[in-house]
Write a protein that holds these residues in place. Structure first.
Motif, PDB file in Angstrom:
ATOM      1  N   VAL A  75      11.807   2.290  -1.624  1.00  0.00           N
ATOM      2  CA  VAL A  75      12.594   3.380  -2.203  1.00  0.00           C
ATOM      3  C   VAL A  75      11.686   4.517  -2.658  1.00  0.00           C
ATOM      4  O   VAL A  75      11.935   5.697  -2.373  1.00  0.00           O
ATOM      5  N   LEU A  76      10.600   4.190  -3.369  1.00  0.00           N
ATOM      6  CA  LEU A  76       9.737   5.226  -3.927  1.00  0.00           C
ATOM      7  C   LEU A  76       8.869   5.908  -2.871  1.00  0.00           C
ATOM      8  O   LEU A  76       8.436   7.047  -3.077  1.00  0.00           O
ATOM      9  N   LEU A  77       8.614   5.221  -1.755  1.00  0.00           N
ATOM     10  CA  LEU A  77       7.789   5.810  -0.695  1.00  0.00           C
ATOM     11  C   LEU A  77       8.625   6.445   0.419  1.00  0.00           C
ATOM     12  O   LEU A  77       8.068   6.812   1.454  1.00  0.00           O
ATOM     13  N   TYR A  78       9.939   6.558   0.217  1.00  0.00           N
ATOM     14  CA  TYR A  78      10.833   7.248   1.151  1.00  0.00           C
ATOM     15  C   TYR A  78      10.811   6.605   2.536  1.00  0.00           C
ATOM     16  O   TYR A  78      10.892   7.308   3.555  1.00  0.00           O
ATOM     17  N   HIS A  79      10.691   5.267   2.596  1.00  0.00           N
ATOM     18  CA  HIS A  79      10.790   4.602   3.882  1.00  0.00           C
ATOM     19  C   HIS A  79      12.213   4.664   4.438  1.00  0.00           C
ATOM     20  O   HIS A  79      12.409   4.612   5.653  1.00  0.00           O
ATOM     21  N   ASN A  80      13.196   4.730   3.538  1.00  0.00           N
ATOM     22  CA  ASN A  80      14.587   4.917   3.917  1.00  0.00           C
ATOM     23  C   ASN A  80      15.115   6.096   3.095  1.00  0.00           C
ATOM     24  O   ASN A  80      15.648   5.917   2.001  1.00  0.00           O
ATOM     25  N   ALA A 113       8.807  10.192 -16.586  1.00  0.00           N
ATOM     26  CA  ALA A 113       8.516   8.987 -15.813  1.00  0.00           C
ATOM     27  C   ALA A 113       9.401   8.902 -14.573  1.00  0.00           C
ATOM     28  O   ALA A 113       8.952   8.481 -13.495  1.00  0.00           O
ATOM     29  N   PHE A 114      10.667   9.318 -14.698  1.00  0.00           N
ATOM     30  CA  PHE A 114      11.575   9.280 -13.551  1.00  0.00           C
ATOM     31  C   PHE A 114      11.115  10.245 -12.456  1.00  0.00           C
ATOM     32  O   PHE A 114      11.068   9.889 -11.270  1.00  0.00           O
ATOM     33  N   VAL A 115      10.750  11.458 -12.849  1.00  0.00           N
ATOM     34  CA  VAL A 115      10.279  12.433 -11.857  1.00  0.00           C
ATOM     35  C   VAL A 115       8.963  11.981 -11.230  1.00  0.00           C
ATOM     36  O   VAL A 115       8.749  12.097 -10.007  1.00  0.00           O
ATOM     37  N   ALA A 116       8.066  11.433 -12.055  1.00  0.00           N
ATOM     38  CA  ALA A 116       6.786  10.971 -11.526  1.00  0.00           C
ATOM     39  C   ALA A 116       6.961   9.807 -10.561  1.00  0.00           C
ATOM     40  O   ALA A 116       6.232   9.700  -9.561  1.00  0.00           O
ATOM     41  N   ALA A 117       7.932   8.918 -10.826  1.00  0.00           N
ATOM     42  CA  ALA A 117       8.141   7.769  -9.951  1.00  0.00           C
ATOM     43  C   ALA A 117       8.585   8.189  -8.560  1.00  0.00           C
ATOM     44  O   ALA A 117       8.231   7.533  -7.566  1.00  0.00           O
ATOM     45  N   PHE A 118       9.338   9.285  -8.454  1.00  0.00           N
ATOM     46  CA  PHE A 118       9.840   9.719  -7.148  1.00  0.00           C
ATOM     47  C   PHE A 118       8.969  10.796  -6.507  1.00  0.00           C
ATOM     48  O   PHE A 118       9.326  11.321  -5.451  1.00  0.00           O
ATOM     49  N   THR A 119       7.853  11.148  -7.121  1.00  0.00           N
ATOM     50  CA  THR A 119       6.967  12.159  -6.537  1.00  0.00           C
ATOM     51  C   THR A 119       5.537  11.653  -6.343  1.00  0.00           C
ATOM     52  O   THR A 119       4.959  11.811  -5.266  1.00  0.00           O
ATOM     53  N   LEU A 120       4.955  11.039  -7.371  1.00  0.00           N
ATOM     54  CA  LEU A 120       3.541  10.657  -7.294  1.00  0.00           C
ATOM     55  C   LEU A 120       3.258   9.565  -6.260  1.00  0.00           C
ATOM     56  O   LEU A 120       2.289   9.681  -5.505  1.00  0.00           O
ATOM     57  N   ALA A 159       4.777   8.792  -3.449  1.00  0.00           N
ATOM     58  CA  ALA A 159       4.869   9.343  -2.093  1.00  0.00           C
ATOM     59  C   ALA A 159       3.721  10.297  -1.808  1.00  0.00           C
ATOM     60  O   ALA A 159       3.131  10.285  -0.718  1.00  0.00           O
ATOM     61  N   ALA A 160       3.369  11.148  -2.792  1.00  0.00           N
ATOM     62  CA  ALA A 160       2.249  12.065  -2.595  1.00  0.00           C
ATOM     63  C   ALA A 160       0.928  11.305  -2.442  1.00  0.00           C
ATOM     64  O   ALA A 160       0.080  11.673  -1.616  1.00  0.00           O
ATOM     65  N   ARG A 189      -3.821   9.464   0.427  1.00  0.00           N
ATOM     66  CA  ARG A 189      -4.549   8.360  -0.191  1.00  0.00           C
ATOM     67  C   ARG A 189      -6.050   8.495  -0.025  1.00  0.00           C
ATOM     68  O   ARG A 189      -6.811   8.347  -0.970  1.00  0.00           O
ATOM     69  N   GLU A 190      -6.493   8.781   1.173  1.00  0.00           N
ATOM     70  CA  GLU A 190      -7.935   8.847   1.431  1.00  0.00           C
ATOM     71  C   GLU A 190      -8.577   9.988   0.650  1.00  0.00           C
ATOM     72  O   GLU A 190      -9.660   9.828   0.073  1.00  0.00           O
TER      73      GLU A 190
END
Length: 334
Positions: free
Chosen positions: A83-88, A211-218, A220-221, A226-227
């Motif tokens: 859910v948090l990584l926008y796989h769906n 925390a809610f906004v950070a969970a759905f943005t950080l 995935a970003a 990552r590298e």
């Protein structure tokens, strides 16, 4: 008359003799993991002749499965990660919208212009339940009995969930707050201190929204970069460690620097900050202690702790005896 053995049986026996070690290893694994619920791979006979003979002889345990084994169900952590990584993406947007609605409803319930307090709202909910059960008692006795909470499957499920939640909290406490690892304890103390300082500037609702906004943005970003983030973090940590090592401070000099920092906080901070600063400083010192030094401290302190426990036990027994005599005397006087 000599007994005749079918060729299929001979082939199966030969394959079983060849696979004896594999069967014994599988039996050991089965005995070791019987209580864990972990599925074990089904042993398969190698070779086309043996496999065909086993199938013809009806040996299902060692036959190659015709259909692939279905994968294990996804855990709650994997679902949250999806859910948090926008796989769906549709599911992510749906969960985000539900979260926004839940936060808005909670804010309106606790801080809205309805004039209800928590106690008043609770009483109204209980009165509504009483009214519903009153109507059930007038309509049908079966409906009234079915509405009971005691002994219901829902109550049992909620009790089990509550017990699982308490057990999870206990494991979480033992993992981060039991001070088994001084480095983990120091990181936990620093993180809690940072959250306490952040909470002094932001309200609970602001922290929840952040925390809610950070969970759905950080997450995935971070997954997309990552590298680059890892490289920047390693460069920053390496530069900080290099500068710190370039100072060439000894343990005594590090302790003196820590004492100066704590002293400045002590003079310019509140009592709560002073206490937390002392705790974090002690945890930092604990990270630099050697095992022999820790054992030495325990050997010095343990006799005093034993004496304190004995005195506390004696005082507790004396207080209980005094309470029993006082209650018994008053009952005798009556």
């Amino acid at each position: 008359m000599q007994e005749f053995t079918p060729p299929d049986t001979i082939a199966v026996k030969q394959q079983l003799l060849k696979q004896r070690e594999a069967i014994e290893a599988a039996q050991l694994d089965l005995d070791a993991y019987a209580g864990t619920g972990t599925p074990l791979a089904t042993p398969v006979l190698q070779g086309g002749v043996g496999g065909g003979a086993a199938k013809r002889a009806g040996v299902v345990a060692f036959a190659v499965p015709d259909t692939p084994v279905e994968g294990e169900p996804r855990s709650a952590g994997q679902v949250v990660a999806d859910v948090l990584l926008y796989h769906n993406p549709p599911l992510t947007y749906l969960v985000a919208a539900a979260g926004v609605l839940a936060l808005a409803a909670a804010w309106f319930a606790l801080r809205g212009a309805h004039g209800l307090t928590l106690l008043t709202a609770t009483c109204y909910v209980l009165l509504a339940d009483l009214a519903l059960n009153f109507l059930r008692s007038l309509i049908s006795k079966q409906w009234q009995e079915a509405a009971g909470w005691a002994g219901s499957a829902t109550a049992a499920a909620l009790a089990q969930r509550a017990a699982d939640g308490v057990a999870a909290l206990a494991r979480l406490h033992d993992s981060y707050l039991l001070c088994r690892d001084p480095v983990v304890a120091l990181k936990t103390g620093a993180a809690l201190w940072a959250l306490a300082v952040l909470g002094s500037y932001l309200s609970l609702w602001s922290l929840a929204a952040l925390a809610f906004v950070a969970a759905f943005t950080l997450p995935a970003a971070y997954s997309r970069n990552r590298e680059a983030v890892k490289a920047a973090y390693q460069r920053a940590v390496g530069a900080a460690v290099a500068r710190w090592d370039a100072l060439g401070l000894s343990r005594k000099q590090k302790a003196l620097l820590l004492a100066l920092l704590l002293g400045s906080l002590w003079l310019r901070s509140a009592w709560s900050t002073r206490f937390v600063a002392l705790l974090v400083g002690a945890l930092a010192v604990r990270c630099h202690l050697k095992p022999a030094e820790v054992e030495r401290i325990i050997a010095i302190a343990e006799p005093y702790t034993m004496s304190v426990r004995k005195r506390a036990s004696r005082m507790s027994m004396a207080a209980a005896d005094f309470a029993m005599r006082s209650v018994g005397g008053k009952a005798h006087m009556r």
